[in-house]
Design an enzyme around this catalytic site. Structure first.
Site, mmCIF file in Angstrom:
data_model
loop_
_atom_site.group_PDB
_atom_site.id
_atom_site.type_symbol
_atom_site.label_atom_id
_atom_site.label_comp_id
_atom_site.label_asym_id
_atom_site.label_seq_id
_atom_site.Cartn_x
_atom_site.Cartn_y
_atom_site.Cartn_z
ATOM 1 N N TYR A 102 48.321 18.250 55.755
ATOM 2 C CA TYR A 102 48.821 19.209 56.743
ATOM 3 C C TYR A 102 50.124 18.690 57.363
ATOM 4 O O TYR A 102 51.113 19.418 57.484
ATOM 5 C CB TYR A 102 47.767 19.434 57.831
ATOM 6 C CG TYR A 102 48.184 20.434 58.877
ATOM 7 C CD1 TYR A 102 48.135 21.807 58.627
ATOM 8 C CD2 TYR A 102 48.635 20.015 60.131
ATOM 9 C CE1 TYR A 102 48.517 22.724 59.590
ATOM 10 C CE2 TYR A 102 49.016 20.932 61.097
ATOM 11 C CZ TYR A 102 48.959 22.277 60.823
ATOM 12 O OH TYR A 102 49.339 23.193 61.768
ATOM 13 N N VAL A 127 52.292 16.549 56.119
ATOM 14 C CA VAL A 127 53.400 16.597 55.150
ATOM 15 C C VAL A 127 53.886 18.037 54.965
ATOM 16 O O VAL A 127 55.090 18.300 54.888
ATOM 17 C CB VAL A 127 52.987 15.970 53.799
ATOM 18 C CG1 VAL A 127 54.063 16.204 52.740
ATOM 19 C CG2 VAL A 127 52.734 14.469 53.969
#
Length: 276
Positions: free
Chosen positions: A193, A195
């Site tokens: 999430y 990234v």
């Protein structure tokens, strides 16, 4: 007869998106579209706001379906001659306790949060009218994840010359390396999430640069933001903010006054520009 202004909120049948539509209906001088993948859920959400005395409109939109995005784009172009406010809110997150393999989580999360958001931007940005506003919903997790990246990755994600193609290649690399279980060894954090939201924040910086270069006189402002920790299906019941409180920064950026030059290409939280 003049064409009304129009605002379009992706993924807005519940949570922060629904709260944004509610606030925009009260504050935006034009038509406000609630969108959802599922027509039934979307129309039910519209009816719930109408019961509050508001007048949102509905359009089906699944950002992971290119055909659905193009239908929405063509509709806006035909009916309104373009788009005044775009709020890219649609996104997903796996729960902390989810046992889905990390490589799968990485692929699924980035497919929606980064790749589909990018595809939607590339369809909608060309029809944003002069004076338009674009708000990409990122997360404080983008900053947290950035600080957990290797110095080399941090340098690229913070650079002012990273291109969209390079960003896409880095996001694809993360998915590949997560699937091969070598992502941490290669300098990535343990959060798909986070990234995916690095991708959204950096994409916003890139697109704002392109707008400055290609449409310098159009006064379009495009920013990424963090709504905060909000009580939604995604964040859970213990979060500190209500959805209406979470919507505040998004709506602030969507309604930046005509003639404003800042913020542009920034990451904004609590209405304040954050260091990236």
């Amino acid at each position: 007869m003049s064409v009304p202004k129009v605002a379009f909120v992706t993924g807005s049948n519940k949570g922060i998106g629904l709260a944004v539509v509610r606030a925009m209906c009260k504050q935006f001088p034009g038509d406000v579209y609630l969108t959802a993948r599922d027509v039934g859920r979307g129309t039910a959400a519209v009816e719930s706001l109408k019961a509050e005395g508001l007048q949102p409109l509905f359009h089906q939109l699944d950002i992971t379906d290119p055909a659905s995005v193009r239908v929405a784009r063509d509709f806006l172009k035909e009916k309104y001659g373009g788009l005044d406010v775009l709020i890219n809110n649609a996104g997903i997150a796996f729960k902390m306790a989810d046992t889905t393999p990390f490589g799968v989580q990485a692929e699924v999360t980035l497919r929606t949060n980064f790749f589909a958001t990018r595809d939607a931007c590339n369809e909608f940005l060309p029809i944003i009218k002069p004076g338009g506003r674009v708000v990409n919903v990122s997360s404080v997790m983008s900053s947290v994840a950035l600080n957990r990246c290797s110095p080399e990755l941090q340098a690229r994600f913070r650079s002012d010359d990273i291109t969209e193609d390079e960003l896409v290649a880095l996001m694809q690399r993360f998915v590949r390396e997560a699937q091969a279980h070598v992502h941490t060894k290669n300098g990535w954090p343990e959060t798909a999430y986070g990234v995916s939201k690095i991708g959204v924040t950096v994409l916003s910086r890139i697109h704002a640069r392109q707008l400055r270069r290609d449409r310098p006189r159009d006064g379009i402002l495009l920013n990424a933001c963090c709504p905060g920790w909000v009580r939604t299906d995604m964040a859970g019941p213990n979060a500190t903010k209500s959805p209406d409180e979470g919507a505040i920064t998004l709506v602030y950026l969507a309604l930046l006054p005509a003639g404003a030059e800042e913020p542009q290409g920034q990451f904004v939280s609590e209405k304040q520009v954050q260091v990236w």
